[in-house]
Design a protein around this motif. Structure first.
Motif, PDB file in Angstrom:
ATOM      1  N   UNK A 137       0.803  -1.225   0.000  1.00  0.00           N
ATOM      2  CA  UNK A 137       0.000   0.000   0.000  1.00  0.00           C
ATOM      3  C   UNK A 137       0.837   1.277   0.000  1.00  0.00           C
ATOM      4  N   UNK A 138       1.975   1.272   0.681  1.00  0.00           N
ATOM      5  CA  UNK A 138       2.828   2.465   0.713  1.00  0.00           C
ATOM      6  C   UNK A 138       3.354   2.803  -0.685  1.00  0.00           C
ATOM      7  N   UNK A 139       3.760   1.800  -1.441  1.00  0.00           N
ATOM      8  CA  UNK A 139       4.246   2.031  -2.802  1.00  0.00           C
ATOM      9  C   UNK A 139       3.127   2.569  -3.689  1.00  0.00           C
ATOM     10  N   UNK A 140       1.925   2.065  -3.473  1.00  0.00           N
ATOM     11  CA  UNK A 140       0.772   2.542  -4.250  1.00  0.00           C
ATOM     12  C   UNK A 140       0.469   3.985  -3.890  1.00  0.00           C
ATOM     13  N   UNK A 141       0.492   4.290  -2.593  1.00  0.00           N
ATOM     14  CA  UNK A 141       0.244   5.660  -2.145  1.00  0.00           C
ATOM     15  C   UNK A 141       1.261   6.616  -2.762  1.00  0.00           C
ATOM     16  N   UNK A 142       2.530   6.239  -2.748  1.00  0.00           N
ATOM     17  CA  UNK A 142       3.563   7.107  -3.321  1.00  0.00           C
ATOM     18  C   UNK A 142       3.375   7.286  -4.826  1.00  0.00           C
ATOM     19  N   UNK A 143       2.939   6.252  -5.519  1.00  0.00           N
ATOM     20  CA  UNK A 143       2.662   6.366  -6.952  1.00  0.00           C
ATOM     21  C   UNK A 143       1.499   7.326  -7.206  1.00  0.00           C
ATOM     22  N   UNK A 144       0.467   7.242  -6.386  1.00  0.00           N
ATOM     23  CA  UNK A 144      -0.669   8.160  -6.500  1.00  0.00           C
ATOM     24  C   UNK A 144      -0.196   9.592  -6.227  1.00  0.00           C
ATOM     25  N   UNK A 145       0.615   9.753  -5.192  1.00  0.00           N
ATOM     26  CA  UNK A 145       1.138  11.087  -4.859  1.00  0.00           C
ATOM     27  C   UNK A 145       1.917  11.694  -6.018  1.00  0.00           C
ATOM     28  N   UNK A 146       2.743  10.899  -6.651  1.00  0.00           N
ATOM     29  CA  UNK A 146       3.514  11.382  -7.802  1.00  0.00           C
ATOM     30  C   UNK A 146       2.583  11.776  -8.949  1.00  0.00           C
ATOM     31  N   UNK A 147       1.615  10.938  -9.230  1.00  0.00           N
ATOM     32  CA  UNK A 147       0.711  11.184 -10.354  1.00  0.00           C
ATOM     33  C   UNK A 147      -0.140  12.432 -10.152  1.00  0.00           C
ATOM     34  N   UNK A 148      -0.485  12.726  -8.902  1.00  0.00           N
ATOM     35  CA  UNK A 148      -1.379  13.851  -8.613  1.00  0.00           C
ATOM     36  C   UNK A 148      -0.663  15.025  -7.948  1.00  0.00           C
ATOM     37  N   UNK A 149       0.665  15.004  -7.969  1.00  0.00           N
ATOM     38  CA  UNK A 149       1.470  16.099  -7.410  1.00  0.00           C
ATOM     39  C   UNK A 149       1.071  16.454  -5.981  1.00  0.00           C
ATOM     40  N   UNK A 150       0.898  15.446  -5.155  1.00  0.00           N
ATOM     41  CA  UNK A 150       0.602  15.675  -3.738  1.00  0.00           C
ATOM     42  C   UNK A 150       1.881  16.245  -3.105  1.00  0.00           C
ATOM     43  N   UNK A 151       1.770  17.340  -2.381  1.00  0.00           N
ATOM     44  CA  UNK A 151       2.959  17.943  -1.759  1.00  0.00           C
ATOM     45  C   UNK A 151       3.684  16.966  -0.823  1.00  0.00           C
ATOM     46  N   UNK A 152       4.968  17.099  -0.774  1.00  0.00           N
ATOM     47  CA  UNK A 152       5.829  16.196  -0.001  1.00  0.00           C
ATOM     48  C   UNK A 152       5.375  16.071   1.452  1.00  0.00           C
ATOM     49  N   UNK A 153       4.973  17.138   2.078  1.00  0.00           N
ATOM     50  CA  UNK A 153       4.613  17.089   3.493  1.00  0.00           C
ATOM     51  C   UNK A 153       3.312  16.319   3.766  1.00  0.00           C
ATOM     52  N   UNK A 154       2.553  15.998   2.721  1.00  0.00           N
ATOM     53  CA  UNK A 154       1.325  15.205   2.899  1.00  0.00           C
ATOM     54  C   UNK A 154       1.514  13.751   2.451  1.00  0.00           C
ATOM     55  N   UNK A 155       2.711  13.415   2.075  1.00  0.00           N
ATOM     56  CA  UNK A 155       2.968  12.038   1.660  1.00  0.00           C
ATOM     57  C   UNK A 155       3.301  11.214   2.868  1.00  0.00           C
TER      58      UNK A 155
END
Length: 64
Positions: free
Chosen positions: A46-64
């Protein structure tokens, strides 16, 4: 990271309805051409999936 934590992070970031749509419908090349839900079913962490979603949607680093 547990699946429940992944779902909470998704909901917190996108809202409940959009989070469900992203997880179900958004295909990510970083996940081997799978949606987040498909990646979870395939056993990806799940962590790898979350990070992939964050990259795709430009989620700011502090919310990852």
């Amino acid at each position: 990271m547990r699946n429940t934590v992944f779902r909470k992070l998704m909901s917190d970031e996108f809202g409940q309805v959009r989070a469900e749509m992203v997880a179900r419908d958004h295909v990510l090349s970083a996940l081997g051409g799978r949606t987040p839900d498909q990646a979870l079913e395939a056993g990806l962490p799940p962590k790898a999936i979350w990070l992939a979603v964050c990259e795709a949607f430009d989620v700011p680093e502090h919310r990852r």
